[in-house]
Motif scaffolding. Structure first.
Motif, PDB file in Angstrom:
ATOM      1  N   TYR A   1       0.833  -1.203   0.000  1.00 44.84           N
ATOM      2  CA  TYR A   1       0.000   0.000   0.000  1.00 44.84           C
ATOM      3  C   TYR A   1       0.874   1.261   0.000  1.00 44.84           C
ATOM      4  N   GLY A   2       1.894   1.295   0.834  1.00 42.18           N
ATOM      5  CA  GLY A   2       2.784   2.454   0.918  1.00 42.18           C
ATOM      6  C   GLY A   2       3.492   2.744  -0.386  1.00 42.18           C
ATOM      7  N   ARG A   3       3.939   1.687  -1.084  1.00 42.74           N
ATOM      8  CA  ARG A   3       4.609   1.886  -2.377  1.00 42.74           C
ATOM      9  C   ARG A   3       3.643   2.470  -3.404  1.00 42.74           C
ATOM     10  N   MET A   4       2.396   2.002  -3.395  1.00 40.35           N
ATOM     11  CA  MET A   4       1.426   2.503  -4.363  1.00 40.35           C
ATOM     12  C   MET A   4       0.980   3.927  -4.026  1.00 40.35           C
ATOM     13  N   VAL A   5       0.922   4.272  -2.752  1.00 41.03           N
ATOM     14  CA  VAL A   5       0.621   5.658  -2.365  1.00 41.03           C
ATOM     15  C   VAL A   5       1.755   6.569  -2.821  1.00 41.03           C
ATOM     16  N   ALA A   6       3.002   6.132  -2.622  1.00 43.24           N
ATOM     17  CA  ALA A   6       4.157   6.930  -3.048  1.00 43.24           C
ATOM     18  C   ALA A   6       4.172   7.123  -4.561  1.00 43.24           C
ATOM     19  N   ALA A   7       3.648   6.147  -5.301  1.00 41.11           N
ATOM     20  CA  ALA A   7       3.580   6.258  -6.761  1.00 41.11           C
ATOM     21  C   ALA A   7       2.378   7.100  -7.204  1.00 41.11           C
ATOM     22  N   GLY A   8       1.541   7.505  -6.250  1.00 43.89           N
ATOM     23  CA  GLY A   8       0.389   8.352  -6.571  1.00 43.89           C
ATOM     24  C   GLY A   8      -0.833   7.598  -7.062  1.00 43.89           C
ATOM     25  N   GLU A   9      -0.861   6.271  -6.920  1.00 42.03           N
ATOM     26  CA  GLU A   9      -1.967   5.474  -7.444  1.00 42.03           C
ATOM     27  C   GLU A   9      -3.109   5.300  -6.447  1.00 42.03           C
ATOM     28  N   TRP A  10      -2.789   5.140  -5.183  1.00 40.59           N
ATOM     29  CA  TRP A  10      -3.806   4.893  -4.168  1.00 40.59           C
ATOM     30  C   TRP A  10      -3.820   6.028  -3.171  1.00 40.59           C
ATOM     31  N   ARG A  11      -4.977   6.278  -2.564  1.00 37.53           N
ATOM     32  CA  ARG A  11      -5.105   7.408  -1.649  1.00 37.53           C
ATOM     33  C   ARG A  11      -5.602   7.034  -0.252  1.00 37.53           C
ATOM     34  N   ASP A  12      -6.397   5.976  -0.127  1.00 40.28           N
ATOM     35  CA  ASP A  12      -7.038   5.686   1.154  1.00 40.28           C
ATOM     36  C   ASP A  12      -7.260   4.181   1.289  1.00 40.28           C
ATOM     37  N   TYR A  13      -7.516   3.754   2.513  1.00 45.72           N
ATOM     38  CA  TYR A  13      -7.837   2.350   2.757  1.00 45.72           C
ATOM     39  C   TYR A  13      -8.826   2.251   3.911  1.00 45.72           C
TER      40      TYR A  13
END
Length: 113
Positions: A29-41
């Motif tokens: 999740y953290g890697r995808m947030v850093a890539a700007g793809e995910w925002r919330d869980y």
């Protein structure tokens, strides 16, 4: 006098992710947030399933769900990644292997930037 309740103690009638499982999920999740793809869980712990829902934006339906269903551990595997449309993208006995379904999505996200 009773002992104080532990605020995050798992309830015996609920399925939950353990610390190691949650660490694996949050790493992806953290890697995808850093890539700007995910925002919330969001997380839900029910009597038969634990669910980690992933959102692109906070005000929409989850784009992915990571589920733990111990009842299926002897069949297809306890872990599954499910897409927004209900398709099971990967299922298995090892959470790390199941989460590898996101590796390709991370590479595409990094190549776009």
């Amino acid at each position: 006098m009773t002992a104080p309740a532990r605020p995050f103690a798992p309830q015996p009638d609920r399925i939950a992710f353990d610390r190691v499982e949650l660490g694996q999920i949050l790493s992806v999740y953290g890697r995808m947030v850093a890539a700007g793809e995910w925002r919330d869980y969001a997380m839900a712990f029910l009597s038969d399933v634990a669910i980690f829902s992933i959102f692109r934006h906070a005000a929409e339906t989850p784009i992915y769900r990571v589920e733990k269903r111990p009842r299926l551990r002897n069949a297809q595997g306890a872990y599954a990644v499910i897409a927004m449309d209900g398709r099971i993208l990967r299922r298995g006995h090892d959470l790390g292997q199941v989460l590898r379904v996101f590796d390709g999505k991370l590479l595409r996200a990094l190549n776009r930037n």
